[in-house]
Design a protein around this motif. Structure first.
Motif, PDB file in Angstrom:
ATOM      1  N   PRO A  19      43.337  39.382  38.610  1.00 51.94           N
ATOM      2  CA  PRO A  19      42.752  40.607  39.174  1.00 51.94           C
ATOM      3  C   PRO A  19      41.625  40.285  40.158  1.00 51.94           C
ATOM      4  CG  PRO A  19      42.806  40.675  36.764  1.00 51.94           C
ATOM      5  CD  PRO A  19      43.074  39.275  37.176  1.00 51.94           C
ATOM      6  N   PRO A  20      41.556  41.023  41.254  1.00 52.64           N
ATOM      7  CA  PRO A  20      40.438  40.808  42.187  1.00 52.64           C
ATOM      8  C   PRO A  20      39.087  41.125  41.572  1.00 52.64           C
ATOM      9  CG  PRO A  20      41.712  42.760  42.798  1.00 52.64           C
ATOM     10  CD  PRO A  20      42.484  42.057  41.733  1.00 52.64           C
ATOM     11  N   GLU A  21      39.092  41.924  40.490  1.00 55.59           N
ATOM     12  CA  GLU A  21      37.839  42.277  39.814  1.00 55.59           C
ATOM     13  C   GLU A  21      37.157  41.077  39.168  1.00 55.59           C
ATOM     14  OE1 GLU A  21      40.337  45.792  40.309  1.00 55.59           O
ATOM     15  OE2 GLU A  21      40.715  43.844  39.369  1.00 55.59           O
ATOM     16  N   ILE A  22      37.842  39.952  39.151  1.00 56.29           N
ATOM     17  CA  ILE A  22      37.244  38.744  38.577  1.00 56.29           C
ATOM     18  C   ILE A  22      35.998  38.325  39.347  1.00 56.29           C
ATOM     19  CG2 ILE A  22      38.509  37.019  39.936  1.00 56.29           C
ATOM     20  CD1 ILE A  22      38.925  35.479  37.274  1.00 56.29           C
ATOM     21  N   SER A  23      35.868  38.832  40.563  1.00 62.52           N
ATOM     22  CA  SER A  23      34.706  38.510  41.384  1.00 62.52           C
ATOM     23  C   SER A  23      33.424  39.128  40.823  1.00 62.52           C
ATOM     24  CB  SER A  23      34.922  38.997  42.818  1.00 62.52           C
ATOM     25  OG  SER A  23      35.093  40.407  42.848  1.00 62.52           O
ATOM     26  N   ALA A  24      33.550  40.006  39.801  1.00 67.51           N
ATOM     27  CA  ALA A  24      32.368  40.596  39.169  1.00 67.51           C
ATOM     28  C   ALA A  24      31.581  39.571  38.366  1.00 67.51           C
ATOM     29  CB  ALA A  24      32.776  41.756  38.265  1.00 67.51           C
ATOM     30  N   LEU A  25      32.195  38.431  38.066  1.00 69.25           N
ATOM     31  CA  LEU A  25      31.524  37.377  37.288  1.00 69.25           C
ATOM     32  C   LEU A  25      30.631  36.563  38.218  1.00 69.25           C
ATOM     33  CD1 LEU A  25      34.610  36.237  35.169  1.00 69.25           C
ATOM     34  CD2 LEU A  25      32.794  37.843  34.498  1.00 69.25           C
ATOM     35  N   SER A  26      29.531  37.162  38.611  1.00 66.53           N
ATOM     36  CA  SER A  26      28.692  36.590  39.665  1.00 66.53           C
ATOM     37  C   SER A  26      28.022  35.270  39.284  1.00 66.53           C
ATOM     38  CB  SER A  26      27.621  37.603  40.078  1.00 66.53           C
ATOM     39  OG  SER A  26      26.816  37.960  38.956  1.00 66.53           O
ATOM     40  N   LYS A  27      27.846  35.013  37.995  1.00 63.32           N
ATOM     41  CA  LYS A  27      27.194  33.772  37.565  1.00 63.32           C
ATOM     42  C   LYS A  27      28.193  32.671  37.198  1.00 63.32           C
ATOM     43  CE  LYS A  27      22.954  35.908  35.793  1.00 63.32           C
ATOM     44  NZ  LYS A  27      22.044  36.036  34.631  1.00 63.32           N
ATOM     45  N   LEU A  28      29.456  32.952  37.375  1.00 63.47           N
ATOM     46  CA  LEU A  28      30.493  32.014  36.942  1.00 63.47           C
ATOM     47  C   LEU A  28      30.422  30.695  37.707  1.00 63.47           C
ATOM     48  CD1 LEU A  28      32.790  32.220  34.840  1.00 63.47           C
ATOM     49  CD2 LEU A  28      34.348  32.645  36.760  1.00 63.47           C
ATOM     50  N   GLN A  29      30.470  29.591  36.953  1.00 60.77           N
ATOM     51  CA  GLN A  29      30.461  28.253  37.537  1.00 60.77           C
ATOM     52  C   GLN A  29      31.774  27.508  37.301  1.00 60.77           C
ATOM     53  OE1 GLN A  29      27.016  26.048  36.209  1.00 60.77           O
ATOM     54  NE2 GLN A  29      25.573  27.632  36.857  1.00 60.77           N
ATOM     55  N   LEU A  30      32.462  27.865  36.216  1.00 61.63           N
ATOM     56  CA  LEU A  30      33.725  27.209  35.892  1.00 61.63           C
ATOM     57  C   LEU A  30      34.784  28.277  35.622  1.00 61.63           C
ATOM     58  CD1 LEU A  30      34.339  24.177  33.580  1.00 61.63           C
ATOM     59  CD2 LEU A  30      35.719  26.225  33.320  1.00 61.63           C
ATOM     60  N   LEU A  31      35.896  28.178  36.341  1.00 63.39           N
ATOM     61  CA  LEU A  31      37.031  29.076  36.127  1.00 63.39           C
ATOM     62  C   LEU A  31      38.287  28.225  35.974  1.00 63.39           C
ATOM     63  CD1 LEU A  31      38.337  31.851  35.983  1.00 63.39           C
ATOM     64  CD2 LEU A  31      38.452  31.871  38.484  1.00 63.39           C
ATOM     65  N   ASP A  32      38.812  28.190  34.760  1.00 68.17           N
ATOM     66  CA  ASP A  32      40.000  27.388  34.463  1.00 68.17           C
ATOM     67  C   ASP A  32      41.053  28.296  33.838  1.00 68.17           C
ATOM     68  OD1 ASP A  32      41.949  25.601  33.705  1.00 68.17           O
ATOM     69  OD2 ASP A  32      40.582  24.186  32.734  1.00 68.17           O
ATOM     70  N   LEU A  33      42.085  28.596  34.619  1.00 70.21           N
ATOM     71  CA  LEU A  33      43.201  29.430  34.162  1.00 70.21           C
ATOM     72  C   LEU A  33      44.498  28.633  34.221  1.00 70.21           C
ATOM     73  CD1 LEU A  33      42.275  32.692  36.128  1.00 70.21           C
ATOM     74  CD2 LEU A  33      41.680  32.113  33.765  1.00 70.21           C
ATOM     75  N   PRO A  90      43.695  35.857  44.627  1.00 65.48           N
ATOM     76  CA  PRO A  90      42.906  36.890  45.312  1.00 65.48           C
ATOM     77  C   PRO A  90      41.780  36.272  46.146  1.00 65.48           C
ATOM     78  CG  PRO A  90      42.351  36.818  42.982  1.00 65.48           C
ATOM     79  CD  PRO A  90      43.522  35.907  43.162  1.00 65.48           C
ATOM     80  N   PRO A  91      41.644  36.704  47.381  1.00 63.96           N
ATOM     81  CA  PRO A  91      40.551  36.165  48.218  1.00 63.96           C
ATOM     82  C   PRO A  91      39.178  36.500  47.672  1.00 63.96           C
ATOM     83  CG  PRO A  91      41.626  38.035  49.296  1.00 63.96           C
ATOM     84  CD  PRO A  91      42.464  37.680  48.108  1.00 63.96           C
ATOM     85  N   GLU A  92      39.098  37.504  46.772  1.00 62.98           N
ATOM     86  CA  GLU A  92      37.806  37.878  46.183  1.00 62.98           C
ATOM     87  C   GLU A  92      37.181  36.738  45.393  1.00 62.98           C
ATOM     88  OE1 GLU A  92      39.935  41.603  47.118  1.00 62.98           O
ATOM     89  OE2 GLU A  92      40.501  39.712  46.149  1.00 62.98           O
ATOM     90  N   ILE A  93      37.982  35.742  45.009  1.00 62.45           N
ATOM     91  CA  ILE A  93      37.409  34.584  44.310  1.00 62.45           C
ATOM     92  C   ILE A  93      36.384  33.890  45.196  1.00 62.45           C
ATOM     93  CG2 ILE A  93      37.971  32.260  43.431  1.00 62.45           C
ATOM     94  CD1 ILE A  93      40.450  33.324  42.207  1.00 62.45           C
ATOM     95  N   GLY A  94      36.543  34.046  46.491  1.00 57.60           N
ATOM     96  CA  GLY A  94      35.578  33.470  47.422  1.00 57.60           C
ATOM     97  C   GLY A  94      34.187  34.049  47.291  1.00 57.60           C
ATOM     98  N   ASN A  95      34.048  35.163  46.551  1.00 62.48           N
ATOM     99  CA  ASN A  95      32.733  35.773  46.326  1.00 62.48           C
ATOM    100  C   ASN A  95      31.976  35.138  45.170  1.00 62.48           C
ATOM    101  OD1 ASN A  95      33.219  37.641  48.403  1.00 62.48           O
ATOM    102  ND2 ASN A  95      34.235  39.062  47.004  1.00 62.48           N
ATOM    103  N   LEU A 145      40.910  41.936  30.182  1.00 67.44           N
ATOM    104  CA  LEU A 145      39.520  41.507  30.041  1.00 67.44           C
ATOM    105  C   LEU A 145      38.681  42.212  31.107  1.00 67.44           C
ATOM    106  CD1 LEU A 145      37.748  39.490  28.414  1.00 67.44           C
ATOM    107  CD2 LEU A 145      38.160  37.833  30.245  1.00 67.44           C
ATOM    108  N   ASN A 146      37.719  43.006  30.641  1.00 69.04           N
ATOM    109  CA  ASN A 146      36.862  43.753  31.567  1.00 69.04           C
ATOM    110  C   ASN A 146      35.731  42.855  32.051  1.00 69.04           C
ATOM    111  OD1 ASN A 146      35.139  45.647  32.822  1.00 69.04           O
ATOM    112  ND2 ASN A 146      35.994  47.274  31.551  1.00 69.04           N
ATOM    113  N   ASP A 203      32.799  49.586  33.542  1.00 67.61           N
ATOM    114  CA  ASP A 203      34.017  50.158  34.104  1.00 67.61           C
ATOM    115  C   ASP A 203      34.865  50.851  33.051  1.00 67.61           C
ATOM    116  OD1 ASP A 203      33.263  49.250  36.532  1.00 67.61           O
ATOM    117  OD2 ASP A 203      34.511  47.445  36.462  1.00 67.61           O
ATOM    118  N   ASN A 204      34.223  51.763  32.332  1.00 73.86           N
ATOM    119  CA  ASN A 204      34.958  52.642  31.422  1.00 73.86           C
ATOM    120  C   ASN A 204      35.396  51.968  30.111  1.00 73.86           C
ATOM    121  OD1 ASN A 204      35.945  55.141  30.707  1.00 73.86           O
ATOM    122  ND2 ASN A 204      37.936  54.838  31.666  1.00 73.86           N
TER     123      ASN A 204
END
Length: 344
Positions: A118-132, A142-147, A95-96, A22-23
């Motif tokens: 950012p909704p773009e966080i859904s690009a991390l398709s292999k992600l198993q742990l997200l701790d923010l 963002p509902p995109e986390i559901g992806n 973070l891209n 993404d650029n």
């Protein structure tokens, strides 16, 4: 400049913008082709562009940078950043995410992050742990986390997130740990939460969640930890005593409108107060019974007095009946009784 050359360079720029993280290359101020940067180099470039690491590290192997763990192929497997950095205005949008196709664990906590997720966080398709957790994140979840279908642990607690809990989170069927505590979330608990069949830890405490606890939440049979305290929940707790006994830790208080019988220190769901019960039920009943008893006593008293009145009336007639006789009749009776007043 040759027009054909200009068109080629423009086409290359567009291609890079679309296909190279993404650029990420364009933002670095250079125009490159796809073969110029390998996926691993693109990862490193994306890290540099965040500005989160000191420039003195830029020439070294990024897999040795603080908080970075790579797999055997040299691709970033885990990103772990923890520590309070006052005065920095760091955002997740720096973070891209599309540059980290192999990222499995992302932990950025106590890092003074600001801005939204950012909704773009859904690009991390292999992600198993997200701790923010424990940052200054704002905005909605963002509902995109559901992806993120491989997600096992999601923790965005201790931020300033607002809005409702996205129903899309119910599609995270592999999720075992969900922590949305200590935010400013509102709305109701979505019934879709029952889709998280593997959930063992659920913490929604210290928010502004309203409404009742959905009955679907009882379908989370693997739940070990449940904390819904310090919200604005109301209504009856849908769990039975048997279901709650299988949960190791349950915290539902304080919730001003929540009730659940004699367990968990919650008030009874019988909303009728003793004073109200007396006024609405016992007092009218007592009045009706009093009226009935009074009527019966009055009727009995009237029946008891009537014969005496009749008897007294008869005696009065006997005593004073002489005054009711005709005078002529009385005189003839006297003559007959005295034999014409003859003295014998």
């Amino acid at each position: 400049m040759d027009p054909a050359s200009s068109i080629f360079r423009l086409a290359a720029l567009v291609w890079v913008a679309i296909f190279t993280c993404d650029n990420v290359a364009v933002r670095s101020g250079t125009i490159v082709t796809a073969s110029a940067l390998s996926p691993i180099q693109l990862e490193k470039k994306a890290l540099i562009n965040t500005g989160w690491w000191n420039s003195s590290f830029w020439t070294t192997d990024h897999c040795k940078w603080e908080g970075i763990t790579c797999n055997s192929a040299g691709s970033i497997f885990e990103l772990y950043l923890s520590g309070y950095y006052a005065g920095f205005n760091w955002r997740l949008s720096q973070l891209n995410f599309s540059c980290f196709p192999n990222l499995v664990k992302l932990t950025i906590q106590f890092f003074a992050l600001t801005g939204s997720i950012p909704p773009e966080i859904s690009a991390l398709s292999k992600l198993q742990l997200l701790d923010l957790s424990s940052n200054g994140l704002t905005g909605t979840i963002p509902p995109e986390i559901g992806n993120l279908k491989n997600l096992i642990e999601l923790n965005v607690g201790s931020n300033s997130l607002i809005g409702p809990i996205p129903s899309a989170l119910g599609s995270l069927t592999n999720l075992s740990n969900l922590d949305l505590s200590s935010n400013k979330l509102s709305g109701k608990i979505p019934p879709e939460i029952a889709g998280m069949k593997n959930l063992t830890w659920l913490d929604l405490s210290n928010n502004n969640i309203k409404g009742s606890i959905p009955g679907e939440i009882t379908e989370l049979s693997r739940l070990d930890y449940l904390d819904l305290s310090s919200n604005k929940l109301s209504g009856q707790v849908p769990f039975s005593n048997e279901q709650l006994s299988s949960v190791y830790i349950v915290r539902l208080s304080p919730n001003k409108g929540l009730c659940g019988g004699n367990f968990l220190d919650l008030p009874s769901c019988d909303t009728t107060k003793p004073a109200t019960l007396f006024v609405e039920i016992f007092l009218p009943l007592a009045i009706v019974l009093s009226v009935i008893v009074f009527a019966c006593l009055l009727l009995a008293k009237r029946k008891y007095k009537k014969p005496k009145l009749e008897e007294r009336a008869t005696n009065n007639i006997d005593v004073f009946s002489i005054w009711n006789y005709d005078g002529r009749i009385v005189y003839e009776d006297l003559i007959e009784a005295t034999e014409d007043f003859h003295i014998k």
